[in-house]
Enzyme design. Structure first.
Site, mmCIF file in Angstrom:
data_model
loop_
_atom_site.group_PDB
_atom_site.id
_atom_site.type_symbol
_atom_site.label_atom_id
_atom_site.label_comp_id
_atom_site.label_asym_id
_atom_site.label_seq_id
_atom_site.Cartn_x
_atom_site.Cartn_y
_atom_site.Cartn_z
ATOM 1 C CD GLN A 152 -7.518 -20.089 19.242
ATOM 2 O OE1 GLN A 152 -6.696 -20.182 18.335
ATOM 3 N NE2 GLN A 152 -7.145 -19.934 20.506
ATOM 4 C CG MET A 283 -3.384 -20.776 19.231
ATOM 5 S SD MET A 283 -3.591 -19.906 20.823
ATOM 6 C CE MET A 283 -2.821 -21.118 21.911
ATOM 7 C CD GLU A 284 0.204 -19.217 22.460
ATOM 8 O OE1 GLU A 284 -0.428 -18.595 21.590
ATOM 9 O OE2 GLU A 284 0.003 -19.059 23.677
ATOM 10 C CG HIS A 308 3.108 -12.567 20.050
ATOM 11 N ND1 HIS A 308 3.132 -11.665 21.083
ATOM 12 C CD2 HIS A 308 2.198 -13.509 20.393
ATOM 13 C CE1 HIS A 308 2.275 -12.046 22.019
ATOM 14 N NE2 HIS A 308 1.689 -13.169 21.616
ATOM 15 C CD GLU A 309 1.049 -16.108 18.074
ATOM 16 O OE1 GLU A 309 1.135 -16.849 19.077
ATOM 17 O OE2 GLU A 309 0.316 -15.099 18.047
ATOM 18 C CG HIS A 312 3.370 -17.573 22.908
ATOM 19 N ND1 HIS A 312 3.168 -17.301 24.245
ATOM 20 C CD2 HIS A 312 2.528 -16.751 22.225
ATOM 21 C CE1 HIS A 312 2.233 -16.345 24.353
ATOM 22 N NE2 HIS A 312 1.839 -15.995 23.133
ATOM 23 C CD GLU A 331 -0.448 -14.123 25.132
ATOM 24 O OE1 GLU A 331 0.389 -13.572 24.385
ATOM 25 O OE2 GLU A 331 -0.999 -15.212 24.859
ATOM 26 C CG ASP A 386 -12.769 -16.863 25.212
ATOM 27 O OD1 ASP A 386 -11.557 -17.088 25.373
ATOM 28 O OD2 ASP A 386 -13.557 -17.636 24.634
ATOM 29 C CE1 TYR A 394 -1.079 -10.930 23.484
ATOM 30 C CE2 TYR A 394 -2.943 -10.505 24.924
ATOM 31 C CZ TYR A 394 -2.323 -11.285 23.961
ATOM 32 O OH TYR A 394 -2.944 -12.406 23.496
#
Ligand code: BES
Ligand code: ZN
Length: 614
Positions: A152, A283-284, A308-309, A312, A331, A386, A394
């Site tokens: 990630q 995650m895209e 959503h992904e 991206h 986002e 983070d 968003y």
């Protein structure tokens, strides 16, 4: 001052000379991309599950923008660098310096670069504590027979598994050779071949330039199932069919997005199902989104995550935020596009309910935030990206795009966005560049509709503009009416027609329960609707959170089952946080957390350790 102006001139000239390289220095990278940039990575690593390390080489093709430059500066975190070589005709060793680690940025890695060097090769190994990797033992997987590894990388974790110029202002292509135990399959954010021979030796070629945070790898006992000619699922067997059914509309989503915003530029689009401990929803990663299994509800109710992904692939992966200060560019645009996809595929009612839910969530979270955190553009200098993560990029971002859409109408705004993606494809963009683009292509082109002051207010102002959209759904109004009838005693729970309710109606009902509702009434709800037993992870989350707030203790066994089996921070962080507000709650939280901790991702561990004072 003079020095400042000079450096500004240098950066501006470079930016003009090399489109796609951001103008401002990225505060979250040490890399000297303004002087020497990596144009291609060849990664050759062995995945060692026994030692929980990756080891091998990262080799870069480089391009000099400054002929005088004699060092190549990369980012790294917790990496062991064994040796570095440079290609000057032939390969020769060179010196390097690994600086003391900064808590947020990791260690600056400076490699001595001879004048004629064209490539740099780093021999390195990761450490088991790498923040970008999660190593699962066979016992932690569903199949119980084989281990699983996944990366990630966003925002700044690529550097913990590859030494790299880890800045969003850079784009590079990559090739890779990944060696794994023979029984396992490796997949990457690149074209994946569903028919590849499973022999523990895998090769990848990513022909499209990507920013470093989109480098991704997954290794496990993975099977493949096609959903259409160019979309499919990689997953452990236990969830393969369920995922393919749940996400069967993926190809349709791709088609409608292409219709709205232009061609999908990447080739295939596959989905990798993560283990339940995955800390994100999704995650895209290009060509291969990583997706939490917690959204498999059996009724497609949570597939906005796929929209959503997939979105991206246009917003974020094609046009990338120039730094993490401008995450809203990735986002916000994506959340808007996501909702447009949902509307096309599932109809306007569902899309509106999703808008209303997220906007309410945004308004709730704004109340607890410091004003500076509520701007779309934030300043994260000296901060961990983070830690700065919130609903603002968003949902305030999405609100901004809906505002523009309402002002200009769909015809104008859709073609604006389509052109924006085309004009900036495979490039990064800063907030100021975005503003200049909006001025030329929207504001000045259609005078008298929206002012530049308004645009700046949306982006740099705090809180919500007074004329921000306020999405409401008639369906939700009815839900709340029925709820208040019940509260007033004029309607019984079994008289509310919940049989046909969508998940969104349940979420709206639950999140809007009054703060002073009695335990007895919570129990009535549970008895009538079996909410504690809900297998929909979002409904369960909303209900568990309300139960904690209302001291409804009957959910304790469900918490003991829910929390250790889900890694998605969005679902478990608020529950742990709520528990930590009372001494008894904290005691229970620790009782659940301590044995569960080894199964959580390093990122999740870090966040929860902090909340629970571990
Ligand atoms: N790119 C994000 C995940 C991310 C953001 C990772 C910032 C690290 C730093 C991804 O596209 C995302 O937004 N995921 C959401 C999806 C949801 C909003 C539909 C998630 O994981 O919950
Ligand atoms: Zn996203």
């Amino acid at each position: 001052m003079i020095k400042y102006i000079l450096s500004l001139l240098v950066t501006l000239t470079l930016a003009a000379a090399s489109p796609g390289i951001a103008t401002a220095k990225d505060a979250h990278s040490y890399a000297n991309v303004e002087a020497v940039t990596s144009t291609h990575l060849h990664l050759d690593v062995t995945v060692d599950f026994d030692r929980k390390v990756l080891h091998g080489t990262a080799e870069y093709d480089i391009r000099r923008l400054d002929a005088e430059v004699r060092s190549f500066i990369l980012d790294s975190r917790d990496l062991d660098i064994a040796k570095v070589e440079v290609l000057v005709g032939d390969w020769q060793a060179t010196t390097f310096k690994l600086a003391e680690a900064d808590a947020i940025l990791g260690s600056k890695l400076t490699v001595a670069l001879p004048a004629k060097a064209t490539k740099v090769r780093l021999h390195y190994a990761t450490q088991p504590k790498s923040t970008g990797l999660q190593w699962l033992t066979p016992a932690q997987t569903a199949g119980k027979k084989y281990p699983y590894l996944f990366t990630q990388s966003q925002a700044i974790h690529t550097r913990s598994w590859v030494p790299i110029q880890d800045t969003t202002g850079l784009r590079l292509t990559y090739t890779a050779r990944i060696r794994t135990p023979k029984a396992l399959l490796a997949v990457m954010s690149a074209p994946n071949d569903p028919t590849v021979e499973r022999d523990g030796d895998y090769a990848f070629t990513m022909p499209h330039k990507i920013p470093p945070y989109l480098l991704a790898l997954g290794v496990g006992d993975l099977k493949f199932k096609a959903m259409s000619e160019n979309t499919g699922i990689y997953a452990e067997q236990y969830i393969l069919d369920a995922a393919a059914e749940e996400f069967a509309d993926t190809y349709k989503m791709m088609e409608v997005t292409e219709k709205l915003y232009g061609p999908y530029r990447w080739g295939r689009y596959d989905i990798l199902m993560m283990p339940p401990s995955y800390p994100m929803g999704g995650m895209e990663n290009p060509m291969l989104s990583f997706i939490t299994p917690t959204v498999i509800a059996g009724d497609k109710s949570l597939v906005d995550l796929i929209a959503h992904e997939l979105a991206h692939s246009w917003s974020g992966n094609l046009v990338t935020n120039a730094s993490w200060d401008e995450l809203w560019l990735n986002e916000g645009t994506t959340s808007y596009v996501e909702n447009r996809i949902m509307e096309e595929v599932y109809g306007p009612e569902r899309a509106l309910m999703e808008q209303a839910l997220s906007n309410q969530g945004l308004l709730r979270s704004l109340k607890d935030m410091a004003p500076v955190e509520t701007s779309l553009h934030v300043n994260l200098d000296g901060k961990d990206p983070d830690a700065a993560f919130s609903a603002v990029p968003y949902d305030k971002g999405k609100s901004f795009f809906f505002y523009l859409e309402h002002k200009y109408g769909r015809d104008v705004f859709d073609s604006f966005l389509q052109k924006y993606f085309t004009d900036h494809s495979f490039q990064s963009i800063s907030t100021e560049q975005f503003i200049a683009y909006v001025k030329t292509n929207l504001i000045d082109k259609h005078p008298g509709v929206v002012s530049m002051e308004k645009i700046r207010e949306w982006i740099y102002g705090t809180g919500m503009p007074a004329d921000a959209p306020n999405p409401t759904s008639d369906i939700f109004k009815i839900v709340l009416q029925q709820q208040s009838d019940w509260l007033a005693g004029t309607m019984t729970l079994d008289a509310i027609p919940t049989a046909g309710w969508a998940v969104h109606q349940w979420l709206h009902f639950i999140t809007n329960l009054p703060a002073d509702l009695s335990v007895a009434r919570m129990a009535d709800l549970d008895k009538a609707y079996a909410l504690t037993a809900s297998r929909n992870n979002e409904i369960a989350h909303a209900w568990l959170l309300q139960s904690l707030r209302h001291d409804y203790a009957a959910i304790t066994p469900r918490l003991r089952d829910y929390l250790p089996n889900i890694g998605r921070l969005k679902l478990i962080r608020p529950l742990y946080k709520q528990m930590a507000t009372t001494p008894e709650g904290l005691k229970l939280a620790l009782e659940i957390y301590r044995p569960a901790r080894p199964g959580y991702h390093p990122m999740t561990q870090r966040v929860l350790d902090k909340i629970l004072g571990e």
